[in-house]
Motif scaffolding. Sequence first.
Motif, PDB file in Angstrom:
ATOM      1  N   TYR A   1       0.869  -0.959   0.072  1.00 18.39           N
ATOM      2  CA  TYR A   1       0.000  -0.087   0.003  1.00 18.39           C
ATOM      3  C   TYR A   1       0.923   1.245   0.028  1.00 18.39           C
ATOM      4  O   TYR A   1       1.567   1.503   0.914  1.00 18.39           O
ATOM      5  CB  TYR A   1      -0.845  -0.088   1.329  1.00 18.39           C
ATOM      6  CG  TYR A   1      -1.669   1.297   1.415  1.00 18.39           C
ATOM      7  CD1 TYR A   1      -2.818   1.402   0.562  1.00 18.39           C
ATOM      8  CD2 TYR A   1      -1.256   2.235   2.493  1.00 18.39           C
ATOM      9  CE1 TYR A   1      -3.533   2.780   0.823  1.00 18.39           C
ATOM     10  CE2 TYR A   1      -2.226   3.438   2.559  1.00 18.39           C
ATOM     11  CZ  TYR A   1      -3.185   3.681   1.803  1.00 18.39           C
ATOM     12  OH  TYR A   1      -3.971   4.766   1.835  1.00 18.39           O
ATOM     13  N   HIS A   2       0.991   2.000  -1.087  1.00 22.24           N
ATOM     14  CA  HIS A   2       1.928   3.315  -1.197  1.00 22.24           C
ATOM     15  C   HIS A   2       3.328   2.798  -1.179  1.00 22.24           C
ATOM     16  O   HIS A   2       3.976   3.457  -0.330  1.00 22.24           O
ATOM     17  CB  HIS A   2       1.238   4.503  -0.270  1.00 22.24           C
ATOM     18  CG  HIS A   2      -0.047   4.869  -0.813  1.00 22.24           C
ATOM     19  ND1 HIS A   2      -0.219   5.689  -1.719  1.00 22.24           N
ATOM     20  CD2 HIS A   2      -1.225   4.694  -0.324  1.00 22.24           C
ATOM     21  CE1 HIS A   2      -1.263   6.060  -1.953  1.00 22.24           C
ATOM     22  NE2 HIS A   2      -2.120   5.679  -0.818  1.00 22.24           N
ATOM     23  N   GLY A   3       3.634   1.704  -1.767  1.00 22.37           N
ATOM     24  CA  GLY A   3       4.914   1.124  -1.501  1.00 22.37           C
ATOM     25  C   GLY A   3       5.431   0.748  -0.030  1.00 22.37           C
ATOM     26  O   GLY A   3       6.376   0.175   0.010  1.00 22.37           O
ATOM     27  N   ILE A   4       4.365   0.559   0.783  1.00 19.95           N
ATOM     28  CA  ILE A   4       4.859  -0.228   2.171  1.00 19.95           C
ATOM     29  C   ILE A   4       4.143  -1.566   2.195  1.00 19.95           C
ATOM     30  O   ILE A   4       3.009  -1.838   1.813  1.00 19.95           O
ATOM     31  CB  ILE A   4       4.134   0.494   3.398  1.00 19.95           C
ATOM     32  CG1 ILE A   4       4.567   2.054   3.148  1.00 19.95           C
ATOM     33  CG2 ILE A   4       4.361  -0.027   4.780  1.00 19.95           C
ATOM     34  CD1 ILE A   4       3.892   2.991   4.220  1.00 19.95           C
ATOM     35  N   SER A   5       5.205  -2.451   2.262  1.00 20.40           N
ATOM     36  CA  SER A   5       4.550  -3.964   2.291  1.00 20.40           C
ATOM     37  C   SER A   5       3.575  -4.185   3.221  1.00 20.40           C
ATOM     38  O   SER A   5       3.490  -3.553   4.267  1.00 20.40           O
ATOM     39  CB  SER A   5       5.796  -4.885   2.627  1.00 20.40           C
ATOM     40  OG  SER A   5       5.507  -6.101   2.710  1.00 20.40           O
ATOM     41  N   THR A   6       2.532  -4.938   2.889  1.00 22.19           N
ATOM     42  CA  THR A   6       1.271  -5.389   3.761  1.00 22.19           C
ATOM     43  C   THR A   6       1.663  -6.430   4.415  1.00 22.19           C
ATOM     44  O   THR A   6       0.779  -6.924   5.386  1.00 22.19           O
ATOM     45  CB  THR A   6       0.019  -5.179   3.236  1.00 22.19           C
ATOM     46  OG1 THR A   6       0.075  -6.154   2.103  1.00 22.19           O
ATOM     47  CG2 THR A   6      -0.247  -3.924   2.485  1.00 22.19           C
ATOM     48  N   ARG A   7       2.828  -7.460   4.141  1.00 27.80           N
ATOM     49  CA  ARG A   7       3.121  -8.419   4.786  1.00 27.80           C
ATOM     50  C   ARG A   7       3.961  -8.360   6.164  1.00 27.80           C
ATOM     51  O   ARG A   7       4.736  -7.499   6.085  1.00 27.80           O
ATOM     52  CB  ARG A   7       4.080  -9.390   3.792  1.00 27.80           C
ATOM     53  CG  ARG A   7       3.316  -9.498   2.185  1.00 27.80           C
ATOM     54  CD  ARG A   7       2.369 -10.400   2.314  1.00 27.80           C
ATOM     55  NE  ARG A   7       1.533 -10.574   0.997  1.00 27.80           N
ATOM     56  CZ  ARG A   7       0.257 -10.591   0.880  1.00 27.80           C
ATOM     57  NH1 ARG A   7      -0.614 -10.743   1.859  1.00 27.80           N
ATOM     58  NH2 ARG A   7      -0.108 -10.736  -0.289  1.00 27.80           N
ATOM     59  N   ARG A   8       3.609  -9.352   7.100  1.00 29.83           N
ATOM     60  CA  ARG A   8       4.394  -9.111   8.327  1.00 29.83           C
ATOM     61  C   ARG A   8       5.028 -10.429   8.454  1.00 29.83           C
ATOM     62  O   ARG A   8       4.272 -11.559   8.178  1.00 29.83           O
ATOM     63  CB  ARG A   8       3.409  -8.855   9.312  1.00 29.83           C
ATOM     64  CG  ARG A   8       2.406  -7.555   9.133  1.00 29.83           C
ATOM     65  CD  ARG A   8       3.387  -6.343   9.479  1.00 29.83           C
ATOM     66  NE  ARG A   8       2.682  -5.422   9.493  1.00 29.83           N
ATOM     67  CZ  ARG A   8       1.964  -4.806   8.374  1.00 29.83           C
ATOM     68  NH1 ARG A   8       2.401  -5.117   7.165  1.00 29.83           N
ATOM     69  NH2 ARG A   8       1.404  -3.535   8.445  1.00 29.83           N
ATOM     70  N   GLU A   9       6.170 -10.459   9.229  1.00 30.78           N
ATOM     71  CA  GLU A   9       6.523 -11.635   9.435  1.00 30.78           C
ATOM     72  C   GLU A   9       5.769 -12.341  10.866  1.00 30.78           C
ATOM     73  O   GLU A   9       5.578 -11.474  11.528  1.00 30.78           O
ATOM     74  CB  GLU A   9       8.227 -11.765  10.069  1.00 30.78           C
ATOM     75  CG  GLU A   9       8.836 -11.533   8.763  1.00 30.78           C
ATOM     76  CD  GLU A   9      10.421 -11.553   8.915  1.00 30.78           C
ATOM     77  OE1 GLU A   9      10.733 -12.309  10.079  1.00 30.78           O
ATOM     78  OE2 GLU A   9      11.232 -10.812   8.479  1.00 30.78           O
ATOM     79  N   SER A  10       5.610 -13.797  11.103  1.00 34.36           N
ATOM     80  CA  SER A  10       4.996 -14.077  12.027  1.00 34.36           C
ATOM     81  C   SER A  10       5.954 -14.165  13.311  1.00 34.36           C
ATOM     82  O   SER A  10       7.220 -14.115  13.251  1.00 34.36           O
ATOM     83  CB  SER A  10       4.475 -15.577  11.920  1.00 34.36           C
ATOM     84  OG  SER A  10       3.996 -16.021  13.059  1.00 34.36           O
ATOM     85  N   LEU A  11       5.288 -13.546  14.202  1.00 35.62           N
ATOM     86  CA  LEU A  11       5.911 -13.496  15.776  1.00 35.62           C
ATOM     87  C   LEU A  11       6.019 -14.609  16.250  1.00 35.62           C
ATOM     88  O   LEU A  11       6.801 -15.063  17.618  1.00 35.62           O
ATOM     89  CB  LEU A  11       5.515 -12.378  16.566  1.00 35.62           C
ATOM     90  CG  LEU A  11       5.494 -10.988  16.073  1.00 35.62           C
ATOM     91  CD1 LEU A  11       4.643  -9.975  17.074  1.00 35.62           C
ATOM     92  CD2 LEU A  11       6.741 -10.465  15.889  1.00 35.62           C
TER      93      LEU A  11
END
Length: 164
Positions: free
Chosen positions: A152-162
């Motif tokens: 979204y606007h060049g920012i990844s929406t994916r997160r590494e799992s904690l």
Amino acid sequence: MDAAAIHGLLQARLGAAAGECRTTAKQPWIAVNPGAIVDVCRFLRDEPELGFDCLSNQTGVDYASEGLLQVVYHLYSYVHRHAIVVKVDVPRDAPELPSVVGVWPAADWLEREIYDLIGVTFAGHPDLRRLLMPEDWVGHPLRKDFVEPESYHGISTRRESLLR
């Protein structure tokens, strides 16, 4: 007053506006025709025997396989200490429903949330705009067919799992 009696009053006053009544559900509910939702809600609030003065919750449900979105209203009467659930189905490809903000002001943010996350448009809402997602977000994230964009606007929406 139980759901069957409430349903009987609705049918006597508003006829076919009140559809099916499911009294065996954990929370008994009444189906309402979309075009009649404001009249039904006004009757449920203003009829002295009913007195539903509180919209305690309003939410949306996506029944993708049936091609429907459902808006669910949880009502409570502090005067009579009774509750009822009202359900309205709208087609998934044209989800529009009259707003009940004029009946219960509490519907304001609840309808904005449903609009934002499910995509139901509430006609006559005084300020219908996204509540949780950015204004330029594409899609409605609680729809079952929503696919999260990669960024979204060049920012990844994916997160590494904690979780490890």
